[in-house]
Design an enzyme around this catalytic site. Structure first.
Site, PDB file in Angstrom:
ATOM      1  N   HIS A   1       0.562  -1.109  -0.486  1.00  0.00           N
ATOM      2  CA  HIS A   1      -0.032   0.119  -0.260  1.00  0.00           C
ATOM      3  C   HIS A   1       1.096   1.438   0.397  1.00  0.00           C
ATOM      4  O   HIS A   1       0.985   2.702  -0.589  1.00  0.00           O
ATOM      5  CB  HIS A   1      -1.203   0.235   1.586  1.00  0.00           C
ATOM      6  CG  HIS A   1      -2.127  -0.545   1.342  1.00  0.00           C
ATOM      7  ND1 HIS A   1      -2.239  -2.419   0.868  1.00  0.00           N
ATOM      8  CD2 HIS A   1      -3.658  -0.371   1.027  1.00  0.00           C
ATOM      9  CE1 HIS A   1      -3.042  -2.729   1.045  1.00  0.00           C
ATOM     10  NE2 HIS A   1      -4.191  -1.689   0.590  1.00  0.00           N
TER      11      HIS A   1
ATOM     12  N   HIS B   1       2.097  -3.701   9.329  1.00  0.00           N
ATOM     13  CA  HIS B   1       3.428  -3.395   8.323  1.00  0.00           C
ATOM     14  C   HIS B   1       3.983  -2.858  10.205  1.00  0.00           C
ATOM     15  O   HIS B   1       3.573  -1.907  11.063  1.00  0.00           O
ATOM     16  CB  HIS B   1       3.628  -3.059   7.994  1.00  0.00           C
ATOM     17  CG  HIS B   1       2.757  -3.059   6.645  1.00  0.00           C
ATOM     18  ND1 HIS B   1       3.527  -4.324   5.669  1.00  0.00           N
ATOM     19  CD2 HIS B   1       1.573  -2.992   5.647  1.00  0.00           C
ATOM     20  CE1 HIS B   1       2.395  -4.824   4.529  1.00  0.00           C
ATOM     21  NE2 HIS B   1       2.092  -3.825   4.545  1.00  0.00           N
TER      22      HIS B   1
END
Length: 230
Positions: A139, A181
């Site tokens: 992303h 993440h």
């Protein structure tokens, strides 16, 4: 019988040695860096969630996740190109498609090589194969690539630049707040996205070639229609 057992023993030892040799050995400095990254990420997220504004922002992170999803962008772009058959848009459509494909392939390859585990359970239904891993953030790379794409390569009016910057920053932060993440994953994703945009700028396809490419793809449908008319 004892001789056979002694003969079989070395084979067993060799098998064990081979299995141990197949394991991924992470260098100690890298292991310490990743461990530090995990700790800093946890502290950063915990600190951010102390603020009411950021906690309320977290409720929108799931929408942000989908707004930068590779499947959403690819299917949306293909549908837009199909229904909006405009020669003036072919240049941006073709180059954007190439950019998205490059981004997906690069991130998938790096994830398959590094295979770093995500910090939390990933409930994304489209997360299969290499996308189950954490490093780098797809992303963040996609948002970074799109930011440069629409501000430098196919520049939108400057009126749209602040929303794009805000969207890019929000995407990057949301990957941490959702605990998808670690910080290094996001930083690496940003750097990869900027690099991909640079590559797209070097191989940029002009409007004439892009229009010919679109026509070549739709030749089969056009030829069938002509045959029916004749």
């Amino acid at each position: 019988m004892s001789v056979n057992k002694q003969a079989a023993q070395p084979a067993s030892i060799n098998s064990d040695t081979r299995l141990e040799g197949d394991k991924r050995v992470v260098p100690e400095p890298l292991k310490n860096l990743l461990k530090k990254d995990v700790e800093i990420t946890k502290r950063f997220v915990a600190f951010c969630l102390n603020f009411v504004q950021i906690r309320s922002f977290k409720t929108h992170c799931k929408f942000l996740e989908w707004s930068c999803h590779g499947v959403v962008w690819l299917t949306g772009l293909i549908a837009f190109t199909y229904f909006m058959n405009n020669n003036k848009l072919h240049e941006v459509e073709v180059n954007l498609f190439i950019a998205l494909v490059i981004d997906i392939l690069v991130v998938a390859i790096v994830k398959a090589i590094t295979r770093r585990r995500r910090p939390a359970i990933n409930d994304d239904p489209f997360s299969i194969g290499p996308d189950q891993y954490s490093f780098p953030s797809g992303h963040a790379s996609r948002a970074s690539m799109l930011l440069i794409f629409f501000t430098c390569l196919y520049s939108l009016p400057m009126l749209f630049w602040p929303p794009l910057l805000a969207w890019w920053f929000s995407i990057s932060i949301s990957r941490l707040l959702l605990y998808r993440h670690h910080i290094l994953d996001v930083v690496a994703g940003v750097l990869i996205g900027f690099t991909e945009a640079l590559i797209i700028g070097l191989i940029w396809i002009g409007p004439k070639t892009a229009t010919e490419f679109i026509k070549w793809i739709s030749d089969e449908k056009t030829a069938g229609s002509d045959a029916e008319i004749i």
